[in-house]
Design a protein around this motif. Structure first.
Motif, PDB file in Angstrom:
ATOM      1  N   PRO A 154      44.162  34.421  45.721  1.00 28.06           N
ATOM      2  CA  PRO A 154      43.333  35.195  44.783  1.00 28.06           C
ATOM      3  C   PRO A 154      41.930  34.622  44.613  1.00 28.06           C
ATOM      4  N   ARG A 155      41.814  33.295  44.545  1.00 26.44           N
ATOM      5  CA  ARG A 155      40.502  32.678  44.386  1.00 26.44           C
ATOM      6  C   ARG A 155      39.635  32.929  45.622  1.00 26.44           C
ATOM      7  N   MET A 156      40.219  32.780  46.817  1.00 25.16           N
ATOM      8  CA  MET A 156      39.455  33.002  48.042  1.00 25.16           C
ATOM      9  C   MET A 156      38.998  34.454  48.154  1.00 25.16           C
ATOM     10  N   LEU A 157      39.880  35.402  47.848  1.00 29.99           N
ATOM     11  CA  LEU A 157      39.509  36.808  47.962  1.00 29.99           C
ATOM     12  C   LEU A 157      38.406  37.177  46.977  1.00 29.99           C
ATOM     13  N   ASP A 158      38.445  36.593  45.809  1.00 32.24           N
ATOM     14  CA  ASP A 158      37.463  36.948  44.786  1.00 32.24           C
ATOM     15  C   ASP A 158      36.115  36.296  45.029  1.00 32.24           C
ATOM     16  N   THR A 159      36.099  35.064  45.518  1.00 31.71           N
ATOM     17  CA  THR A 159      34.835  34.327  45.610  1.00 31.71           C
ATOM     18  C   THR A 159      34.263  34.245  47.015  1.00 31.71           C
ATOM     19  N   ASP A 160      35.101  34.230  48.043  1.00 32.46           N
ATOM     20  CA  ASP A 160      34.616  34.014  49.412  1.00 32.46           C
ATOM     21  C   ASP A 160      34.608  35.286  50.266  1.00 32.46           C
ATOM     22  N   HIS A 161      35.602  36.141  50.081  1.00 34.57           N
ATOM     23  CA  HIS A 161      35.701  37.340  50.904  1.00 34.57           C
ATOM     24  C   HIS A 161      34.653  38.349  50.442  1.00 34.57           C
ATOM     25  N   GLN A 162      33.633  38.557  51.268  1.00 35.36           N
ATOM     26  CA  GLN A 162      32.557  39.473  50.913  1.00 35.36           C
ATOM     27  C   GLN A 162      32.974  40.925  51.130  1.00 35.36           C
ATOM     28  N   VAL A 163      32.619  41.794  50.182  1.00 39.13           N
ATOM     29  CA  VAL A 163      32.931  43.225  50.287  1.00 39.13           C
ATOM     30  C   VAL A 163      31.611  43.988  50.196  1.00 39.13           C
ATOM     31  N   ASN A 164      31.002  44.207  51.348  1.00 39.26           N
ATOM     32  CA  ASN A 164      29.725  44.911  51.422  1.00 39.26           C
ATOM     33  C   ASN A 164      29.835  46.249  52.129  1.00 39.26           C
ATOM     34  N   THR A 165      30.927  46.458  52.868  1.00 42.37           N
ATOM     35  CA  THR A 165      31.126  47.684  53.629  1.00 42.37           C
ATOM     36  C   THR A 165      32.578  48.141  53.484  1.00 42.37           C
ATOM     37  N   PRO A 166      32.874  49.395  53.824  1.00 41.81           N
ATOM     38  CA  PRO A 166      34.277  49.833  53.815  1.00 41.81           C
ATOM     39  C   PRO A 166      35.165  48.994  54.735  1.00 41.81           C
ATOM     40  N   GLU A 167      34.608  48.510  55.829  1.00 42.95           N
ATOM     41  CA  GLU A 167      35.386  47.648  56.727  1.00 42.95           C
ATOM     42  C   GLU A 167      35.784  46.354  56.025  1.00 42.95           C
ATOM     43  N   ASP A 168      34.870  45.803  55.231  1.00 45.73           N
ATOM     44  CA  ASP A 168      35.199  44.604  54.450  1.00 45.73           C
ATOM     45  C   ASP A 168      36.331  44.891  53.468  1.00 45.73           C
ATOM     46  N   ALA A 169      36.295  46.069  52.863  1.00 43.53           N
ATOM     47  CA  ALA A 169      37.341  46.444  51.911  1.00 43.53           C
ATOM     48  C   ALA A 169      38.680  46.627  52.619  1.00 43.53           C
ATOM     49  N   GLU A 170      38.656  47.202  53.809  1.00 45.57           N
ATOM     50  CA  GLU A 170      39.898  47.349  54.587  1.00 45.57           C
ATOM     51  C   GLU A 170      40.454  45.970  54.952  1.00 45.57           C
ATOM     52  N   ALA A 171      39.555  45.056  55.309  1.00 44.20           N
ATOM     53  CA  ALA A 171      39.999  43.700  55.627  1.00 44.20           C
ATOM     54  C   ALA A 171      40.648  43.056  54.411  1.00 44.20           C
ATOM     55  N   TYR A 172      40.099  43.288  53.238  1.00 43.97           N
ATOM     56  CA  TYR A 172      40.664  42.769  51.989  1.00 43.97           C
ATOM     57  C   TYR A 172      42.085  43.296  51.812  1.00 43.97           C
ATOM     58  N   LEU A 173      42.282  44.597  52.043  1.00 42.74           N
ATOM     59  CA  LEU A 173      43.620  45.188  51.915  1.00 42.74           C
ATOM     60  C   LEU A 173      44.594  44.570  52.913  1.00 42.74           C
ATOM     61  N   ASP A 174      44.141  44.337  54.141  1.00 44.29           N
ATOM     62  CA  ASP A 174      45.002  43.693  55.134  1.00 44.29           C
ATOM     63  C   ASP A 174      45.416  42.302  54.648  1.00 44.29           C
ATOM     64  N   ARG A 175      44.485  41.616  54.023  1.00 39.81           N
ATOM     65  CA  ARG A 175      44.805  40.283  53.521  1.00 39.81           C
ATOM     66  C   ARG A 175      45.768  40.344  52.332  1.00 39.81           C
ATOM     67  N   LEU A 176      45.642  41.376  51.506  1.00 45.09           N
ATOM     68  CA  LEU A 176      46.607  41.526  50.416  1.00 45.09           C
ATOM     69  C   LEU A 176      48.021  41.666  50.968  1.00 45.09           C
ATOM     70  N   GLU A 177      48.156  42.435  52.039  1.00 46.45           N
ATOM     71  CA  GLU A 177      49.482  42.599  52.648  1.00 46.45           C
ATOM     72  C   GLU A 177      49.969  41.275  53.228  1.00 46.45           C
ATOM     73  N   SER A 178      49.067  40.529  53.857  1.00 45.32           N
ATOM     74  CA  SER A 178      49.430  39.224  54.405  1.00 45.32           C
ATOM     75  C   SER A 178      49.752  38.218  53.305  1.00 45.32           C
ATOM     76  N   TYR A 179      49.139  38.396  52.146  1.00 39.47           N
ATOM     77  CA  TYR A 179      49.412  37.516  51.015  1.00 39.47           C
ATOM     78  C   TYR A 179      50.892  37.570  50.641  1.00 39.47           C
ATOM     79  N   ALA A 180      51.465  38.761  50.619  1.00 40.13           N
ATOM     80  CA  ALA A 180      52.900  38.889  50.335  1.00 40.13           C
ATOM     81  C   ALA A 180      53.718  38.146  51.389  1.00 40.13           C
ATOM     82  N   ASP A 181      53.302  38.240  52.651  1.00 39.22           N
ATOM     83  CA  ASP A 181      54.006  37.520  53.719  1.00 39.22           C
ATOM     84  C   ASP A 181      53.879  36.009  53.531  1.00 39.22           C
ATOM     85  N   GLN A 182      52.685  35.554  53.130  1.00 36.57           N
ATOM     86  CA  GLN A 182      52.503  34.128  52.874  1.00 36.57           C
ATOM     87  C   GLN A 182      53.471  33.631  51.795  1.00 36.57           C
TER      88      GLN A 182
END
Length: 606
Positions: A154-182
């Motif tokens: 959660p800290r990395m997604l909020d502070t480091d993962h930049q969301v400037n484009t829809p592609e960045d937002a899609e990448a964020y969603l992919d990471r949310l799914e991977s977070y559950a796997d982690q």
């Protein structure tokens, strides 16, 4: 970049070591260097595929590495096996290099990777816990109050993962799914560790369970990791906030519940034994952790005695200042406890005090930044922001920590301050904390690594990182920040004493079988720190064995090398040139730092 690095590292004010060698001699290394540098480049790229979050924190998850922005590290047993395999293969490949054909700087790059990977591979020989490859957080526990995906992601997604484009937002969603796997991967490793008798102490599990329940929450739409994306993607085509909520509700919440259930099951069987001595191979594990934390082979007893000796010397200096300030009765620790209660040095409670603290720290950082030309010939930006730790992380976190931002500067370095209670901090102790975590400490030093080959920006050594941060505190004192404020000088000296106490307490817990209460009581009485602050610190040492010992060991070695440079150079010794040499040499084991300083001495003589 490499030429600039050589010039900056090996000399300043015209004393360049590269000019001491004929061009033909440099050419002799060309083929060997090219082979080594190609291998180091491949190593860095493989490292990033195993730890994609690092590419994001450095701001290099773009262009050819853009796919890394969609990924998280694999925290499952299989993922750990892949990391260990990478370490073994890289060490085998590096072992085939002919070191005699490498230039001194390329040889240093190779030695740094070998040292980091060898130490980590030794850690993977223990079938439990987390091994910090190129970092500092080694722990026998997969999930505890200051370890785990529930804190990191959660800290990395909020502070480091930049969301400037829809592609960045899609990448964020992919990471949310991977977070559950982690989370599920960690839960599987928790069960494996349990089968080997490795369970965290009950008092650490109590904190972890409290924090996990905060992370789990009741209303998933209010989770920070959901609202962070919703807020930053507002106005973009696509309802990313709702997609994040669905992932949080359908995948992350159940994974958190499974992890909570496993930790609660282990809590029912946990004991209050604080140290790793309780494990079947606990003594061997602590010997490794102490080596990883200090990059030395000092024994627990040697480290323990070093702490006692250094504390006595530091408190002798504090005693003189305290007497001048009118505090003459009782032990140094007792007098510092009294000083901390003086209303002149306290902050208001609640949000008012928190705002005061943040303003106070920013003012001190501005001041120390203006003094950096007095300490360095080669300057960096010192790109930093002061942030409060997420409240769900604060109960199990230290008082503060910090580090550099991205290579391109788009993500500032962070000075994270724990504000669960303003009574954790005093006005006489906070300036020193700013110098340690921000400038000229962790944030400042980290930016110099960006001048090095990428693999060197990825790998850190605890004794160097924390030794430098203590040396940064010393530099602030040498630059006169306490000239008109003896109380703040006491705060600085108490900080050094605090790190000397860590040597005693860490070894006490893990080698001498101290209880948690015994460690807290000794620490409070010896250093005059508050019980609230010390309790969190002791819990940290229980979960990160050996890490706390790197500070004073590294600091002592840097000063020993500075004394050696002064003796060798005489009138040619230069304060700023020495500081440049140490920080431009990059993050290295203490043995390698000695060779960096030797080259600096040779360059100054030339």
């Amino acid at each position: 970049m490499r030429t600039t690095r050589r010039q900056l590292l090996l000399g300043t004010a015209g004393a360049l070591a590269t000019t001491a060698l004929p061009r033909a001699a440099n050419a002799l290394f060309a083929d060997g260097d090219a082979q080594a540098e190609a291998l180091l480049t491949r190593t860095a790229e493989t490292f990033l595929t195993l730890y994609p979050e690092t590419a994001t924190s450095l701001g290099i998850d773009k262009d050819a590495r853009a796919q890394l922005k969609h990924q998280l590290a694999d925290r499952s047993p299989e993922g750990q096996g892949k990391i260990a395999a990478h370490l073994r293969q890289t060490l085998a490949d590096l072992g085939k290099l002919d070191m005699a054909t490498l230039s001194p700087l390329t040889r240093t790059d190779v030695e740094v990777v070998q040292a980091s990977y060898s130490t980590a591979l030794e850690g993977f020989a223990f079938p439990y816990g987390d091994v910090a490859v190129g970092s500092w957080r080694n722990t026998p526990y997969v999930v505890v109050q200051n370890v785990g995906a529930y804190l990191d992601v959660p800290r990395m997604l909020d502070t480091d993962h930049q969301v400037n484009t829809p592609e960045d937002a899609e990448a964020y969603l992919d990471r949310l799914e991977s977070y559950a796997d982690q989370l599920d991967g960690e839960t599987e490793r928790l069960k494996i560790a349990d089968s080997q008798g490795v369970i965290a102490p009950d008092f650490l599990l109590d904190k972890a369970l409290e924090q996990l329940k905060l992370a789990r929450g009741g209303n998933t739409a209010g989770w920070g990791l959901v609202t962070s994306l919703a807020n930053r993607s507002a106005g973009m085509e696509g309802d990313f906030g709702n997609s994040a909520w669905m992932l949080a509700n359908d995948k992350i919440a159940p994974a958190l519940d499974r992890q909570l259930a496993e930790l609660e099951r282990q809590r029912a069987r946990a004991t209050s034994d604080a140290g790793v001595w309780k494990f079947k191979d606990g003594d061997a594990y602590y010997a490794w952790a102490l080596h990883a934390g200090t990059t030395t082979r000092m024994s627990p007893q040697e480290v323990h005695q070093m702490g006692l000796d250094q504390l006595a010397a530091i408190q002798a200096e504090m005693n003189t200042i305290l007497k001048k300030e009118g505090y003459s009765q009782g032990s140094v620790g007792a007098r510092m406890e009294a000083l901390a209660k003086d209303p002149r040095f306290t902050f208001a409670e609640g949000d008012t005090g928190r705002a005061e603290i943040l303003k106070f720290l920013n003012t001190r950082i501005t001041d120390i930044r203006s003094r950096m030309p007095q300490a360095f010939d080669t300057l960096v930006k010192g790109n930093v922001e002061v942030r409060r730790l997420p409240p769900e992380e604060e109960p199990g976190a230290p008082g503060a920590y910090g580090g550099p931002g991205s290579i391109d500067g788009t993500i500032p370095g962070k000075f994270w301050i724990n504000l669960r209670s303003t009574s954790l901090h005093t006005r006489f102790s906070l300036p020193d904390l700013a110098y340690h975590e921000a400038i000229p400490g962790h944030v400042w030093q980290g930016e110099y690594t960006f001048k090095l080959p990428l693999v060197r920006s990825l790998l850190q050594f605890n004794a160097y990182s924390e030794g430098w941060a203590l040396y940064a505190e010393q530099l602030a004192d040498e630059l006169g920040v306490y000239a008109d404020n003896p109380a703040e000088k006491l705060g600085y000296l108490q900080s050094l004493g605090f790190r000397a106490c860590r040597l005693v307490v860490d070894t006490g817990l893990h080698a001498k079988r101290w209880t948690r209460k015994q460690a807290i009581d000794w620490f409070v009485q010896a250093n005059g720190s508050s019980e609230q602050e010390v309790s969190g610190e002791v819990d940290r040492y229980c979960s990160w064995p050996g890490q706390a010992c790197g500070y004073k060991v590294g600091h002592s070695e840097i000063n020993r090398l500075r004394d050696r440079a002064k003796a060798a150079l005489g009138p040619r010794y230069d304060f700023k040139a020495f500081n440049d040499a140490v920080v431009l040499g990059g993050n290295v084991p203490m043995t390698v730092l000695g060779r960096v300083v030797d080259r600096h001495i040779a360059a100054r003589k030339a």
